[in-house]
Scaffold this active site. Structure first.
Site, PDB file in Angstrom:
ATOM      1  N   GLY A  32      -0.620  10.541  -2.676  1.00 36.60           N
ATOM      2  CA  GLY A  32      -0.981  10.287  -1.284  1.00 36.60           C
ATOM      3  C   GLY A  32      -2.291   9.978  -1.833  1.00 36.60           C
ATOM      4  O   GLY A  32      -3.057  10.785  -2.087  1.00 36.60           O
ATOM      5  N   ASP A  33      -2.875   9.024  -0.661  1.00 39.27           N
ATOM      6  CA  ASP A  33      -3.935   9.214  -1.422  1.00 39.27           C
ATOM      7  C   ASP A  33      -5.179  10.363  -0.905  1.00 39.27           C
ATOM      8  O   ASP A  33      -6.075  11.215  -2.121  1.00 39.27           O
ATOM      9  CB  ASP A  33      -5.169   8.148  -1.398  1.00 39.27           C
ATOM     10  CG  ASP A  33      -5.745   7.967   0.547  1.00 39.27           C
ATOM     11  OD1 ASP A  33      -4.476   8.721   1.537  1.00 39.27           O
ATOM     12  OD2 ASP A  33      -6.218   6.897   0.870  1.00 39.27           O
ATOM     13  N   THR A  34      -5.123  10.937  -0.072  1.00 35.46           N
ATOM     14  CA  THR A  34      -6.169  12.048   0.242  1.00 35.46           C
ATOM     15  C   THR A  34      -6.005  13.490   0.190  1.00 35.46           C
ATOM     16  O   THR A  34      -6.631  14.104  -0.374  1.00 35.46           O
ATOM     17  CB  THR A  34      -6.438  12.315   1.661  1.00 35.46           C
ATOM     18  OG1 THR A  34      -5.178  12.308   2.635  1.00 35.46           O
ATOM     19  CG2 THR A  34      -7.061  11.352   2.092  1.00 35.46           C
ATOM     20  N   TYR A  88       7.496   7.102  -2.305  1.00 34.25           N
ATOM     21  CA  TYR A  88       7.141   5.526  -2.190  1.00 34.25           C
ATOM     22  C   TYR A  88       7.490   5.510  -3.664  1.00 34.25           C
ATOM     23  O   TYR A  88       7.213   6.538  -4.202  1.00 34.25           O
ATOM     24  CB  TYR A  88       5.308   5.154  -2.289  1.00 34.25           C
ATOM     25  CG  TYR A  88       4.373   6.026  -2.903  1.00 34.25           C
ATOM     26  CD1 TYR A  88       3.850   5.647  -4.052  1.00 34.25           C
ATOM     27  CD2 TYR A  88       4.413   7.734  -2.524  1.00 34.25           C
ATOM     28  CE1 TYR A  88       3.334   6.601  -5.048  1.00 34.25           C
ATOM     29  CE2 TYR A  88       3.379   8.385  -3.089  1.00 34.25           C
ATOM     30  CZ  TYR A  88       2.593   7.776  -4.498  1.00 34.25           C
ATOM     31  OH  TYR A  88       2.239   8.672  -5.067  1.00 34.25           O
ATOM     32  N   TYR A 102       7.099   1.219  -0.577  1.00 39.93           N
ATOM     33  CA  TYR A 102       6.675   2.685   0.756  1.00 39.93           C
ATOM     34  C   TYR A 102       8.033   2.286   1.400  1.00 39.93           C
ATOM     35  O   TYR A 102       8.589   1.647   2.087  1.00 39.93           O
ATOM     36  CB  TYR A 102       5.449   2.418   1.357  1.00 39.93           C
ATOM     37  CG  TYR A 102       4.497   2.257   0.697  1.00 39.93           C
ATOM     38  CD1 TYR A 102       3.601   3.371   0.572  1.00 39.93           C
ATOM     39  CD2 TYR A 102       3.788   0.804   0.360  1.00 39.93           C
ATOM     40  CE1 TYR A 102       2.564   3.567   0.050  1.00 39.93           C
ATOM     41  CE2 TYR A 102       2.237   1.218  -0.467  1.00 39.93           C
ATOM     42  CZ  TYR A 102       2.120   2.409  -0.577  1.00 39.93           C
ATOM     43  OH  TYR A 102       0.861   2.822  -1.335  1.00 39.93           O
ATOM     44  N   LYS A 228     -18.207   0.899  -3.919  1.00 35.28           N
ATOM     45  CA  LYS A 228     -17.196   0.911  -5.285  1.00 35.28           C
ATOM     46  C   LYS A 228     -17.011  -0.860  -5.989  1.00 35.28           C
ATOM     47  O   LYS A 228     -16.807  -2.017  -5.439  1.00 35.28           O
ATOM     48  CB  LYS A 228     -15.994   0.903  -5.171  1.00 35.28           C
ATOM     49  CG  LYS A 228     -16.079   2.948  -5.094  1.00 35.28           C
ATOM     50  CD  LYS A 228     -14.405   3.750  -4.822  1.00 35.28           C
ATOM     51  CE  LYS A 228     -14.387   3.438  -3.333  1.00 35.28           C
ATOM     52  NZ  LYS A 228     -12.807   4.460  -3.149  1.00 35.28           N
ATOM     53  N   ALA A 262      -4.601   6.566  -8.683  1.00 37.87           N
ATOM     54  CA  ALA A 262      -5.749   7.611  -8.236  1.00 37.87           C
ATOM     55  C   ALA A 262      -6.733   7.451  -9.044  1.00 37.87           C
ATOM     56  O   ALA A 262      -7.929   8.909  -8.465  1.00 37.87           O
ATOM     57  CB  ALA A 262      -5.118   8.698  -8.050  1.00 37.87           C
ATOM     58  N   ALA A 263      -7.131   6.406  -8.902  1.00 36.82           N
ATOM     59  CA  ALA A 263      -8.686   6.185 -10.152  1.00 36.82           C
ATOM     60  C   ALA A 263      -9.607   6.208  -8.827  1.00 36.82           C
ATOM     61  O   ALA A 263     -10.490   7.059  -8.865  1.00 36.82           O
ATOM     62  CB  ALA A 263      -8.950   4.663 -10.231  1.00 36.82           C
ATOM     63  N   ASP A 265      -9.480   8.084  -5.441  1.00 38.36           N
ATOM     64  CA  ASP A 265      -8.915   9.685  -4.860  1.00 38.36           C
ATOM     65  C   ASP A 265      -9.888   9.777  -6.119  1.00 38.36           C
ATOM     66  O   ASP A 265     -10.599  10.844  -5.398  1.00 38.36           O
ATOM     67  CB  ASP A 265      -7.086   9.916  -5.076  1.00 38.36           C
ATOM     68  CG  ASP A 265      -6.504   8.512  -4.100  1.00 38.36           C
ATOM     69  OD1 ASP A 265      -7.104   7.971  -3.298  1.00 38.36           O
ATOM     70  OD2 ASP A 265      -6.052   8.509  -4.946  1.00 38.36           O
TER      71      ASP A 265
END
Length: 313
Positions: A32-34, A88, A102, A228, A262-263, A265
């Site tokens: 998960g991103d966070t 996911y 998802y 970014k 996750a690049a 993140d």
């Protein structure tokens, strides 16, 4: 300053991750991103708690055990009886680009701010030095959850804490763009460190280009922005009173991209850890790029611990 001396909370959702290998077999992990950012922050020496809600099932137990093994604090995770975390699947093409499928509609994390335990959790979060969340976090909590979140962020900032926000725009998580725009406007107005993607906000707001995106975030009053860019690199803008910064920081060159999961993140983790340690925004951006460059040379959201040495050398 030692990053371990700062209290950081990353807020969001962790899901069961299924990765389809080239032979068709599936491997299971968590992501998960966070959460990805929290793990990389912990590996970089930052004291970080992960804040979400989980079920009381074996997969949720395994998640908590895995986070604890990484050094991520798990004391701010309400457990909901009879519920399961979201799931996911990642599929990647021969260029390392990813596609996600998802299953998350009933995930406990969606109810983080509307549970019986939520008032005590909110009170605890007011004492952190930095709260980190993403556009995905913002989406899954809904209008009711965001109505609790925004006053919390206001109180944290009045006390001297800071808020970091990664835009991570996912259209499918929102009922419509108008709702998302209102939520992002409210969030950016409460953000101290913004990590927006040009593609994210250009798509959400129909902004013309990177300059328009940057102008929008600056107009919201965000003092520190890490934009970014679509070409590898970022633009760092810090309106600090002592030494304002506006600089382009190119990304590390990577010749063999395996998986871009996750690049962003991991970049956020490298950047925030460096800033918490007192490094300049430009040095922090280089640290974020260095970590992301290593991460995208491995499969999955969380790379092996042994590979981290290349990201911190």
């Amino acid at each position: 300053m030692d990053v371990s001396a700062r209290r950081v909370a990353a807020l969001g959702e962790c899901m069961i991750e299924l990765f389809r290998r080239p032979d068709g077999a599936l491997t299971m992990g968590f992501g998960g991103d966070t959460l990805n950012t929290a793990v990389y922050l912990a590996r970089l020496g930052t004291a970080v708690d992960y804040v979400t809600a989980l079920g009381d099932d074996p997969h949720s137990d395994a998640m908590l055990a895995a986070w604890a093994a990484e050094g991520v604090g798990t004391g701010r995770v309400p457990r909901l009886p009879g519920r399961l975390p979201g799931l996911y699947m990642i599929e990647t093409d021969d260029k390392g680009e990813r596609r996600f499928l998802y299953w998350r509609d009933r995930a406990p994390a969606r109810e983080l701010f509307v549970l019986p335990q939520s008032p005590a959790l909110v009170e605890a979060l007011e004492g952190y030095d930095l709260l980190y969340l993403s556009g995905i976090s913002l989406a899954i909590w809904g209008e009711e959850g965001r109505a609790v979140l925004y006053p919390l962020l206001d109180r944290v900032r009045r006390r001297g804490g800071r808020v970091a926000f990664d835009t991570n725009w996912r259209p499918r998580l929102w009922p419509d763009r108008a709702t998302a725009r209102r939520a992002y406007d409210a969030m950016l107005a409460r953000t101290d460190i913004a990590l927006p993607g040009v593609g994210d906000l250009r798509d959400l707001y129909d902004d013309a280009d990177a300059d328009a995106v940057l102008g929008r975030v600056r107009a919201a009053g965000v003092p520190e922005i890490v934009l970014k860019l679509e070409e590898p690199g970022c633009r760092v803008v810090d309106d600090g009173l002592n030494a304002p910064v506006d600089a382009l920081v190119p990304a590390e060159r990577v010749t063999a991209v395996v998986d871009t999961t996750a690049a962003g993140d991991s970049f956020s983790a490298g950047y925030l850890a460096a800033r918490l340690a007192g490094r300049t925004p430009e040095a922090a951006a280089r640290a974020g790029h260095r970590l992301a460059a290593v991460v995208i040379q491995h499969r999955g959201a969380i790379i092996p611990r042994a590979a981290m040495a290349a990201a911190t050398s």
